[in-house]
Design a protein around this motif. Structure first.
Motif, PDB file in Angstrom:
ATOM      1  N   GLY A   1       6.734  -6.146   1.706  1.00  0.00           N
ATOM      2  CA  GLY A   1       6.553  -4.706   1.734  1.00  0.00           C
ATOM      3  C   GLY A   1       7.768  -3.959   1.219  1.00  0.00           C
ATOM      4  O   GLY A   1       8.349  -4.312   0.187  1.00  0.00           O
TER       5      GLY A   1
ATOM      6  N   TYR B   1       6.939   8.375  -1.501  1.00  0.00           N
ATOM      7  CA  TYR B   1       8.039   7.703  -0.828  1.00  0.00           C
ATOM      8  C   TYR B   1       9.215   8.672  -0.711  1.00  0.00           C
ATOM      9  O   TYR B   1       9.345   9.599  -1.496  1.00  0.00           O
ATOM     10  CB  TYR B   1       8.480   6.471  -1.618  1.00  0.00           C
ATOM     11  CG  TYR B   1       7.370   5.480  -1.883  1.00  0.00           C
ATOM     12  CD1 TYR B   1       7.207   4.367  -1.075  1.00  0.00           C
ATOM     13  CD2 TYR B   1       6.484   5.676  -2.942  1.00  0.00           C
ATOM     14  CE1 TYR B   1       6.189   3.463  -1.323  1.00  0.00           C
ATOM     15  CE2 TYR B   1       5.458   4.786  -3.194  1.00  0.00           C
ATOM     16  CZ  TYR B   1       5.311   3.671  -2.375  1.00  0.00           C
ATOM     17  OH  TYR B   1       4.304   2.786  -2.613  1.00  0.00           O
TER      18      TYR B   1
ATOM     19  N   GLU C   1      -1.774  -0.630  -7.648  1.00  0.00           N
ATOM     20  CA  GLU C   1      -2.806   0.386  -7.429  1.00  0.00           C
ATOM     21  C   GLU C   1      -3.804   0.491  -8.564  1.00  0.00           C
ATOM     22  O   GLU C   1      -4.841   1.146  -8.409  1.00  0.00           O
ATOM     23  CB  GLU C   1      -2.136   1.747  -7.183  1.00  0.00           C
ATOM     24  CG  GLU C   1      -1.416   1.823  -5.843  1.00  0.00           C
ATOM     25  CD  GLU C   1      -0.786   3.189  -5.591  1.00  0.00           C
ATOM     26  OE1 GLU C   1      -0.972   4.082  -6.457  1.00  0.00           O
ATOM     27  OE2 GLU C   1      -0.123   3.358  -4.548  1.00  0.00           O
TER      28      GLU C   1
ATOM     29  N   PRO D   1      10.323  -2.173  -4.432  1.00  0.00           N
ATOM     30  CA  PRO D   1       9.057  -2.059  -3.685  1.00  0.00           C
ATOM     31  C   PRO D   1       8.181  -0.903  -4.157  1.00  0.00           C
ATOM     32  O   PRO D   1       6.949  -1.002  -4.122  1.00  0.00           O
ATOM     33  CB  PRO D   1       9.516  -1.868  -2.234  1.00  0.00           C
ATOM     34  CG  PRO D   1      10.941  -1.455  -2.309  1.00  0.00           C
ATOM     35  CD  PRO D   1      11.498  -2.057  -3.554  1.00  0.00           C
TER      36      PRO D   1
ATOM     37  N   GLN E   1       4.428  -1.507  -5.389  1.00  0.00           N
ATOM     38  CA  GLN E   1       3.301  -0.850  -4.708  1.00  0.00           C
ATOM     39  C   GLN E   1       2.438  -0.091  -5.717  1.00  0.00           C
ATOM     40  O   GLN E   1       1.214  -0.171  -5.691  1.00  0.00           O
ATOM     41  CB  GLN E   1       3.835   0.115  -3.642  1.00  0.00           C
ATOM     42  CG  GLN E   1       4.502  -0.560  -2.453  1.00  0.00           C
ATOM     43  CD  GLN E   1       3.512  -1.136  -1.457  1.00  0.00           C
ATOM     44  OE1 GLN E   1       2.303  -1.116  -1.661  1.00  0.00           O
ATOM     45  NE2 GLN E   1       4.037  -1.689  -0.372  1.00  0.00           N
TER      46      GLN E   1
ATOM     47  N   ILE F   1       4.770  -8.661  -2.453  1.00  0.00           N
ATOM     48  CA  ILE F   1       4.776  -7.297  -1.939  1.00  0.00           C
ATOM     49  C   ILE F   1       4.001  -7.238  -0.633  1.00  0.00           C
ATOM     50  O   ILE F   1       4.333  -6.461   0.279  1.00  0.00           O
ATOM     51  CB  ILE F   1       4.222  -6.287  -2.972  1.00  0.00           C
ATOM     52  CG1 ILE F   1       4.517  -4.840  -2.531  1.00  0.00           C
ATOM     53  CG2 ILE F   1       2.742  -6.485  -3.201  1.00  0.00           C
ATOM     54  CD1 ILE F   1       5.969  -4.493  -2.417  1.00  0.00           C
ATOM     55  N   SER F   2       2.982  -8.084  -0.496  1.00  0.00           N
ATOM     56  CA  SER F   2       2.240  -8.163   0.769  1.00  0.00           C
ATOM     57  C   SER F   2       3.112  -8.756   1.868  1.00  0.00           C
ATOM     58  O   SER F   2       3.062  -8.330   3.021  1.00  0.00           O
ATOM     59  CB  SER F   2       0.979  -9.004   0.579  1.00  0.00           C
ATOM     60  OG  SER F   2       0.308  -9.188   1.813  1.00  0.00           O
TER      61      SER F   2
END
Length: 315
Positions: free
Chosen positions: A106, A2, A30, A22, A26, A102-103
């Motif tokens: 974002g 990022y 993971e 965010p 993210q 988060i979906s």
């Protein structure tokens, strides 16, 4: 990777704690779980900071890395709001709520969305209750400038400790039931209920009969305290039937005293029933006050000396 320049920036030219939300989420999605320190460093390393910003520390606290501190603040609010959970000590895992938000948002996921969650609102209500109780218990007159300054320092310490207590309670709610029972046993022992030669025992969960722990206050066990420890969410208020059930368990062992500890609160009916049965109730707020007072599950971070003039020396 990022780019930190695309995040919300604050003092020192670094992303604010909420600007990091965010990125933390993210990364949290993971893998199954993260150790806290690994997630903090991974987040700080993932936003393409130049070395002078990545390694920047506070002027007064050169050992504290600023960007890693801000990731820590983000982790705290995300856990409070229910987007992350701590399944075990020092470990974070994204929740279904976290995945959904988060979906949905974002890179636009912000403090506004996480603070709108019911878990965060309950946390804020609890903090408000703590402040009310604290002010009721520590009122004194502010009739002199020095006294006022000391009172202001005291208020700041109380506010800080209230945040720690709320976080402590959330950690306890996330822990296994057996952990909570042992914590309660440690607390009651630290409070002196065990006595100098007594002993404390947590009963096996499979056959506790409604009694989670036993404290023998003397070597012969002639004076015994029984307790029940219920690890409940903040909105799961203990009702009258739970107190009646505990009283039944006490009666089965011919006990005349008991302590019922919960990480939530008690209904008025439960309080009335406990009073009639001579059962002591400890709710979540009182529990954490005791944990801080007796240093169970916490440690003192810093001690300060407040000085005043020694008038006898000058007389």
């Amino acid at each position: 990777m990022y780019n930190y320049k695309q995040l919300k920036l604050g003092k020192h030219g670094l992303p604010t704690w909420d600007g990091l939300i965010p990125v933390v989420m993210q990364l949290a999605g993971e893998q199954e779980a993260w150790r806290g320190q690994e997630l903090i460093k991974e987040t700080a390393n993932a936003i393409a900071l130049p070395p002078n910003l990545r390694n920047q520390t506070y002027e007064k606290y050169p050992d504290n890395n600023i960007i890693e501190d801000r990731v820590t603040w983000a982790l705290s609010d995300l856990a409070i709001s229910g987007l992350l959970v701590r399944p075990r000590r020092g470990t974070y895992r994204i929740t279904e709520l976290g995945k959904r938000l988060i979906s949905q948002y974002g890179v636009n996921l912000s403090a506004k969305e996480i603070h709108a969650q019911e878990a965060y609102k309950a946390h804020q209500r609890e903090l408000k209750q703590r402040k009310v109780k604290s002010s009721d218990e520590s009122r004194h007159e502010d009739d002199a400038p020095v006294t006022y300054k000391i009172d202001e320092i005291q208020r700041q310490i109380e506010n800080y400790n209230s945040e720690i207590a709320a976080d402590l309670l959330e950690r306890i709610r996330e822990a296994e039931p057996g952990f909570f029972e042992n914590l309660v046993a440690d607390l009651l022992s630290r409070m002196g209920y065990q006595g100098p030669e007594g002993k404390t025992m947590v009963t096996p969960q499979s056959r506790d009969g409604g009694i989670d722990g036993i404290i023998n206050q003397d070597p012969l066990g002639t004076s015994t305290v029984y307790f029940q420890a219920k690890r409940y969410a903040a909105d799961n208020i203990v009702q009258r039937p739970a107190i009646q059930g505990f009283y039944g368990a006490l009666s089965s062992v011919h006990a005349d005293r008991g302590v019922f500890i919960s990480t939530s609160s008690f209904s008025e009916g439960a309080k009335e029933q406990a009073k009639s049965f001579s059962i002591v109730l400890i709710d979540g707020i009182r529990l954490t006050q005791l944990l801080l007072h007796y240093h169970v599950g916490v440690q003192a971070k810093k001690n300060y000396d407040l000085f005043q003039i020694d008038e006898d020396y000058f007389s």
